[in-house]
Motif scaffolding. Sequence first.
Motif, mmCIF file in Angstrom:
data_model
loop_
_atom_site.group_PDB
_atom_site.id
_atom_site.type_symbol
_atom_site.label_atom_id
_atom_site.label_comp_id
_atom_site.label_asym_id
_atom_site.label_seq_id
_atom_site.Cartn_x
_atom_site.Cartn_y
_atom_site.Cartn_z
ATOM 1 N N GLU A 125 0.619 -1.117 0.137
ATOM 2 C CA GLU A 125 -0.057 0.030 -0.081
ATOM 3 C C GLU A 125 0.936 1.180 -0.029
ATOM 4 N N GLU A 140 0.706 3.893 -3.264
ATOM 5 C CA GLU A 140 0.232 5.219 -2.836
ATOM 6 C C GLU A 140 1.485 6.313 -3.140
ATOM 7 N N GLU A 164 1.037 9.146 -6.216
ATOM 8 C CA GLU A 164 1.232 10.350 -6.002
ATOM 9 C C GLU A 164 2.451 10.978 -7.051
ATOM 10 N N TYR A 204 5.901 4.760 1.798
ATOM 11 C CA TYR A 204 5.646 5.993 1.110
ATOM 12 C C TYR A 204 6.741 7.015 1.089
#
Length: 359
Positions: free
Chosen positions: A64, A68, A72, A292
């Motif tokens: 995840e 993400e 982005e 992330y």
Amino acid sequence: MIITTRKRALGGLALLGASALVLAGCAAAPEEAPEETEALDFLPCIVSDAGGWDDKSFNEAAYEGIEEAAAELGVEFVAVESADENAYEPNVQQLVDQDCDLIVTVGFLLAEATTNAAAANPDINFAIIDEFIDAPNVKPIQFNTVEAAFLAGYVAASYSETGVVGTFGGIPIPPVTIFMDGFVQGVDYYNETKGTAVQALGWDLAGQTGAFTGGFAPGTEALTTAQGLIDQNADVLLPVGGPIYFSAAEAIRDSGRSIALMGVDKDIFVSDPDIADLVLTSVLKNIATAVYDVVTGAATGGFDSSPYVGTLDNGGVGVAEFHDFESAVDPELAGEVEALIAGIIDGSIEVTSPASPGQ
């Protein structure tokens, strides 16, 4: 072995407003062509451990995070799933061969494959979760999970009606035993402060030995281990090892007793609704956010090899809400947990593990 690529173009084009600009007393001004932004030349990649992307825990959270980040950044990413430990080296090499700019390896068990690939490919950046590798092109992503697991142990002791709680792990490696260390210390602290004698089964803190299934897959071993703790009257279980909690949930349902389940890595009340009614809380590692941050940082030239260590203080670890158990726990428990968090952060409550980052 499964390879997937996904792309979400979020930026792509910088568009003018929908309305054409009209000049007073003149014809409408000619519309300007949309201005294209230069596509980012960056390919982030990730490889799972044998738990797989759908473990609803450790690997899924890492996936995840990169998903993400790629969304982005408006780039594709490559994800490779490892069927077993024999796949680690070839899977990492496959990502090297695909010219990945950053390769995230998910877990302690990929340390050897990561070390070898990083040494052989100094122009490629790597990040590894739950292990420290000292190399200029490898960023360790680690979590001092003992702090959050301490809170879970305290909660388990508070909730228990039988006076017996239990934990077990997949494999006795530091990212697993660190949970078990904290859990037992939390139970001990509850006993010290409340004058109780709640037992914590499944882990000998002093001897660093305990109950393990031998892997991270659900099945007979995990089911038998969970059942063994239930047979000893445990009414709270903390299985540490990704999807082995599936078997713990099965054992709880088969028992027909009121037994609470605790998750690790993610809030399994949210990630796995099928067992949500059993979940007292979960010990959280904010893996998705850490991945992330590392991916987006590397994409914009901000990669460095200094370790990221998640703590209670920086929000990298924590415990989930009580959800459906909110009315079943002691009304004072939430406040007590907040006080414990403050004490751990300011150092007045000492929580330690030989598996903590930097030990």
